[in-house]
Design a protein around this motif. Structure first.
Motif, PDB file in Angstrom:
ATOM      1  N   CYS A   7      -8.718 -16.181  -7.701  1.00 21.34           N
ATOM      2  CA  CYS A   7      -9.533 -15.006  -7.394  1.00 21.34           C
ATOM      3  C   CYS A   7      -8.851 -13.783  -7.985  1.00 21.34           C
ATOM      4  O   CYS A   7      -7.772 -13.401  -7.564  1.00 21.34           O
ATOM      5  N   ARG A   8      -9.468 -13.199  -8.946  1.00 20.32           N
ATOM      6  CA  ARG A   8      -8.855 -12.052  -9.607  1.00 20.32           C
ATOM      7  C   ARG A   8      -8.799 -10.827  -8.719  1.00 20.32           C
ATOM      8  O   ARG A   8      -8.023  -9.927  -8.956  1.00 20.32           O
ATOM      9  N   SER A   9      -9.637 -10.782  -7.690  1.00 21.10           N
ATOM     10  CA  SER A   9      -9.635  -9.612  -6.824  1.00 21.10           C
ATOM     11  C   SER A   9      -8.604  -9.708  -5.698  1.00 21.10           C
ATOM     12  O   SER A   9      -8.443  -8.774  -4.941  1.00 21.10           O
ATOM     13  N   ILE A  10      -7.904 -10.826  -5.584  1.00 19.11           N
ATOM     14  CA  ILE A  10      -6.831 -10.935  -4.597  1.00 19.11           C
ATOM     15  C   ILE A  10      -5.576 -10.333  -5.216  1.00 19.11           C
ATOM     16  O   ILE A  10      -5.141 -10.755  -6.275  1.00 19.11           O
ATOM     17  N   LYS A  11      -5.017  -9.333  -4.541  1.00 16.12           N
ATOM     18  CA  LYS A  11      -3.831  -8.675  -5.082  1.00 16.12           C
ATOM     19  C   LYS A  11      -2.569  -9.251  -4.455  1.00 16.12           C
ATOM     20  O   LYS A  11      -2.602  -9.833  -3.371  1.00 16.12           O
ATOM     21  N   THR A  12      -1.457  -9.081  -5.160  1.00 15.82           N
ATOM     22  CA  THR A  12      -0.165  -9.510  -4.637  1.00 15.82           C
ATOM     23  C   THR A  12       0.176  -8.636  -3.438  1.00 15.82           C
ATOM     24  O   THR A  12       0.080  -7.414  -3.512  1.00 15.82           O
ATOM     25  N   LEU A  13       0.594  -9.260  -2.344  1.00 11.95           N
ATOM     26  CA  LEU A  13       0.832  -8.529  -1.109  1.00 11.95           C
ATOM     27  C   LEU A  13       2.301  -8.398  -0.735  1.00 11.95           C
ATOM     28  O   LEU A  13       2.613  -7.867   0.312  1.00 11.95           O
ATOM     29  N   ARG A  14       3.201  -8.859  -1.562  1.00 11.71           N
ATOM     30  CA  ARG A  14       4.612  -8.777  -1.200  1.00 11.71           C
ATOM     31  C   ARG A  14       5.290  -7.631  -1.933  1.00 11.71           C
ATOM     32  O   ARG A  14       4.899  -7.271  -3.033  1.00 11.71           O
ATOM     33  N   PRO A  15       6.344  -7.072  -1.319  1.00 15.72           N
ATOM     34  CA  PRO A  15       7.145  -6.071  -2.018  1.00 15.72           C
ATOM     35  C   PRO A  15       7.908  -6.759  -3.142  1.00 15.72           C
ATOM     36  O   PRO A  15       8.199  -7.935  -3.013  1.00 15.72           O
ATOM     37  N   PRO A  16       8.237  -6.128  -4.216  1.00 21.68           N
ATOM     38  CA  PRO A  16       8.028  -4.711  -4.505  1.00 21.68           C
ATOM     39  C   PRO A  16       6.677  -4.418  -5.145  1.00 21.68           C
ATOM     40  O   PRO A  16       6.389  -3.281  -5.456  1.00 21.68           O
ATOM     41  N   VAL A  17       5.829  -5.426  -5.353  1.00 22.71           N
ATOM     42  CA  VAL A  17       4.521  -5.190  -5.963  1.00 22.71           C
ATOM     43  C   VAL A  17       3.708  -4.246  -5.081  1.00 22.71           C
ATOM     44  O   VAL A  17       3.125  -3.285  -5.546  1.00 22.71           O
ATOM     45  N   LEU A  18       3.662  -4.533  -3.791  1.00 22.72           N
ATOM     46  CA  LEU A  18       3.028  -3.646  -2.824  1.00 22.72           C
ATOM     47  C   LEU A  18       4.153  -2.817  -2.216  1.00 22.72           C
ATOM     48  O   LEU A  18       5.079  -3.370  -1.638  1.00 22.72           O
ATOM     49  N   PRO A  19       4.119  -1.491  -2.384  1.00 22.54           N
ATOM     50  CA  PRO A  19       5.266  -0.677  -1.983  1.00 22.54           C
ATOM     51  C   PRO A  19       5.601  -0.717  -0.498  1.00 22.54           C
ATOM     52  O   PRO A  19       6.753  -0.576  -0.127  1.00 22.54           O
ATOM     53  N   GLU A  20       4.623  -0.932   0.353  1.00 20.58           N
ATOM     54  CA  GLU A  20       4.906  -1.038   1.783  1.00 20.58           C
ATOM     55  C   GLU A  20       4.420  -2.395   2.274  1.00 20.58           C
ATOM     56  O   GLU A  20       3.767  -3.122   1.551  1.00 20.58           O
ATOM     57  N   GLU A  21       4.747  -2.716   3.509  1.00 22.39           N
ATOM     58  CA  GLU A  21       4.336  -4.009   4.065  1.00 22.39           C
ATOM     59  C   GLU A  21       2.820  -4.116   4.075  1.00 22.39           C
ATOM     60  O   GLU A  21       2.114  -3.154   4.364  1.00 22.39           O
ATOM     61  N   ALA A  22       2.327  -5.290   3.779  1.00 24.82           N
ATOM     62  CA  ALA A  22       0.885  -5.530   3.780  1.00 24.82           C
ATOM     63  C   ALA A  22       0.332  -5.343   5.189  1.00 24.82           C
ATOM     64  O   ALA A  22       0.928  -5.790   6.166  1.00 24.82           O
ATOM     65  N   THR A  23      -0.808  -4.698   5.275  1.00 25.36           N
ATOM     66  CA  THR A  23      -1.447  -4.497   6.567  1.00 25.36           C
ATOM     67  C   THR A  23      -2.281  -5.728   6.924  1.00 25.36           C
ATOM     68  O   THR A  23      -2.563  -6.571   6.056  1.00 25.36           O
ATOM     69  N   GLU A  24      -2.690  -5.811   8.165  1.00 20.22           N
ATOM     70  CA  GLU A  24      -3.560  -6.905   8.579  1.00 20.22           C
ATOM     71  C   GLU A  24      -4.889  -6.840   7.823  1.00 20.22           C
ATOM     72  O   GLU A  24      -5.477  -7.876   7.515  1.00 20.22           O
ATOM     73  N   ASP A  25      -5.348  -5.623   7.500  1.00 20.10           N
ATOM     74  CA  ASP A  25      -6.582  -5.479   6.713  1.00 20.10           C
ATOM     75  C   ASP A  25      -6.404  -6.045   5.308  1.00 20.10           C
ATOM     76  O   ASP A  25      -7.302  -6.699   4.774  1.00 20.10           O
TER      77      ASP A  25
END
Length: 86
Positions: free
Chosen positions: A2-20
């Motif tokens: 799924c191309r619309s699923i983004k990486t949710l782990r740091p450092p790709v996501l600068p802060e912790e992934a939210t439940e949303d």
């Protein structure tokens, strides 16, 4: 994938992934695997259960991952209490 699923782990996501963030990724995954953007009424329960299970597995994965190497976030050091101060 799924191309619309983004990486949710740091450092790709600068802060912790939210439940949303996690729920949105789980929903996209279940949509892709099932082939349904929205399930029919008779499949709603199983669809929602799959989203919840994928979201739970994703949260456990993110909580347990240990990221090492360049660009990995370092845990903040614990600060010693200041004697006589707040």
């Amino acid at each position: 994938m799924c191309r619309s699923i983004k990486t949710l782990r740091p450092p790709v996501l600068p802060e912790e992934a939210t439940e949303d963030d996690i729920h949105a990724a789980a929903l996209q995954y279940v949509r892709k695997v099932s082939g349904f953007r929205a399930p029919a009424a008779h499949n709603r329960e199983v669809f929602d259960r799959a989203v919840a299970e994928v979201a739970g597995a994703t949260r456990r994965l993110l909580d347990d991952l240990e990221v090492r190497g360049a660009g990995a976030r370092k845990p903040e050091p614990e600060r010693a209490p200041v004697p006589g101060g707040a």
